[in-house]
Design a protein around this motif. Structure first.
Motif, PDB file in Angstrom:
ATOM      1  N   TYR A 183      -5.029   6.212  -5.359  1.00 51.12           N
ATOM      2  CA  TYR A 183      -4.912   6.851  -6.662  1.00 51.12           C
ATOM      3  C   TYR A 183      -6.132   6.784  -7.363  1.00 51.12           C
ATOM      4  CZ  TYR A 183       0.153   6.497  -6.046  1.00 51.12           C
ATOM      5  OH  TYR A 183       1.578   6.513  -5.829  1.00 51.12           O
ATOM      6  N   ARG A 184      -6.499   7.748  -8.175  1.00 43.68           N
ATOM      7  CA  ARG A 184      -7.629   7.812  -8.992  1.00 43.68           C
ATOM      8  C   ARG A 184      -7.760   6.689  -9.814  1.00 43.68           C
ATOM      9  NH1 ARG A 184      -5.553  12.955  -8.312  1.00 43.68           N
ATOM     10  NH2 ARG A 184      -7.084  14.412  -7.592  1.00 43.68           N
ATOM     11  N   LEU A 185      -9.150   6.285 -10.027  1.00 43.95           N
ATOM     12  CA  LEU A 185      -9.059   4.959 -10.851  1.00 43.95           C
ATOM     13  C   LEU A 185     -10.258   5.319 -11.776  1.00 43.95           C
ATOM     14  CD1 LEU A 185      -8.747   1.889  -8.562  1.00 43.95           C
ATOM     15  CD2 LEU A 185      -7.035   2.763 -10.293  1.00 43.95           C
ATOM     16  N   SER A 241      -4.038   2.654  -2.225  1.00 42.51           N
ATOM     17  CA  SER A 241      -2.907   3.684  -2.034  1.00 42.51           C
ATOM     18  C   SER A 241      -3.659   4.966  -2.242  1.00 42.51           C
ATOM     19  CB  SER A 241      -1.800   3.601  -2.967  1.00 42.51           C
ATOM     20  OG  SER A 241      -1.492   2.218  -2.838  1.00 42.51           O
ATOM     21  N   TYR A 258     -10.958   4.699  -5.961  1.00 44.57           N
ATOM     22  CA  TYR A 258      -9.743   4.970  -5.639  1.00 44.57           C
ATOM     23  C   TYR A 258      -8.973   3.593  -5.188  1.00 44.57           C
ATOM     24  CZ  TYR A 258     -11.082   9.993  -5.584  1.00 44.57           C
ATOM     25  OH  TYR A 258     -11.468  11.216  -6.081  1.00 44.57           O
ATOM     26  N   SER A 259      -7.833   3.454  -5.558  1.00 45.25           N
ATOM     27  CA  SER A 259      -6.893   2.564  -5.085  1.00 45.25           C
ATOM     28  C   SER A 259      -6.615   2.522  -3.528  1.00 45.25           C
ATOM     29  CB  SER A 259      -5.510   2.363  -5.841  1.00 45.25           C
ATOM     30  OG  SER A 259      -4.867   3.351  -5.224  1.00 45.25           O
ATOM     31  N   GLN A 319      -6.630  15.649 -12.960  1.00 44.08           N
ATOM     32  CA  GLN A 319      -6.538  16.172 -11.687  1.00 44.08           C
ATOM     33  C   GLN A 319      -7.638  17.315 -11.336  1.00 44.08           C
ATOM     34  OE1 GLN A 319      -2.559  16.473 -10.778  1.00 44.08           O
ATOM     35  NE2 GLN A 319      -2.276  14.319  -9.892  1.00 44.08           N
ATOM     36  N   THR A 363      -5.882   3.917 -14.441  1.00 39.29           N
ATOM     37  CA  THR A 363      -5.139   4.908 -13.542  1.00 39.29           C
ATOM     38  C   THR A 363      -5.162   6.226 -14.237  1.00 39.29           C
ATOM     39  OG1 THR A 363      -2.917   4.476 -14.364  1.00 39.29           O
ATOM     40  CG2 THR A 363      -3.600   3.051 -12.467  1.00 39.29           C
ATOM     41  N   VAL A 364      -4.761   7.130 -13.597  1.00 42.24           N
ATOM     42  CA  VAL A 364      -4.840   8.494 -14.322  1.00 42.24           C
ATOM     43  C   VAL A 364      -3.564   8.650 -15.207  1.00 42.24           C
ATOM     44  CG1 VAL A 364      -3.987  10.787 -13.511  1.00 42.24           C
ATOM     45  CG2 VAL A 364      -5.372   9.810 -12.064  1.00 42.24           C
ATOM     46  N   ASN A 365      -2.383   7.947 -15.104  1.00 44.70           N
ATOM     47  CA  ASN A 365      -1.511   7.989 -16.023  1.00 44.70           C
ATOM     48  C   ASN A 365      -1.957   7.282 -17.367  1.00 44.70           C
ATOM     49  OD1 ASN A 365       1.304   8.234 -17.039  1.00 44.70           O
ATOM     50  ND2 ASN A 365       1.797   6.403 -16.204  1.00 44.70           N
ATOM     51  N   ILE A 384      -1.809  14.566 -16.883  1.00 45.26           N
ATOM     52  CA  ILE A 384      -2.440  13.988 -15.346  1.00 45.26           C
ATOM     53  C   ILE A 384      -2.891  15.253 -14.694  1.00 45.26           C
ATOM     54  CG2 ILE A 384      -1.464  13.197 -13.372  1.00 45.26           C
ATOM     55  CD1 ILE A 384       0.360  11.435 -14.912  1.00 45.26           C
TER      56      ILE A 384
END
Length: 83
Positions: free
Chosen positions: A37-39, A35, A32-33, A19, A3-5, A15
């Motif tokens: 979210y960037r992967l 949801s 992308y997940s 982005q 994940t981005v985190n 982060i």
């Protein structure tokens, strides 16, 4: 996939920076997940490593993008030019 985190912690960047790199087309996530979210995958992390190296050598982001998106991209050649 990370994940981005997770990537921000691994790379030591914010982060927001990830982005921004996505927004300007410098580093696009592999997926992308569900949801949204960037992967990021292993290849993305290698590209990020190159970006951070060139950035540390004071290359402007525009030039970094040109370098890493070139079909003739060779990190070693560009580093020789800078040194």
């Amino acid at each position: 996939m990370k994940t981005v985190n997770e990537v921000s912690k691994i790379a030591g960047i914010s982060i927001r920076t990830l982005q921004y790199y996505d927004k300007i087309g410098l580093l696009k996530p592999s997926a992308y997940s569900e949801s949204g979210y960037r992967l990021y995958g292993d290849e993305d992390l290698k590209v990020l490593q190159s970006i951070l190296l060139f950035k540390a050598l004071e290359f402007p982001l525009k030039e970094i993008k040109e370098i890493i998106t070139s079909k003739h991209y060779s990190r070693n050649l560009k580093l020789k030019d800078k040194v």
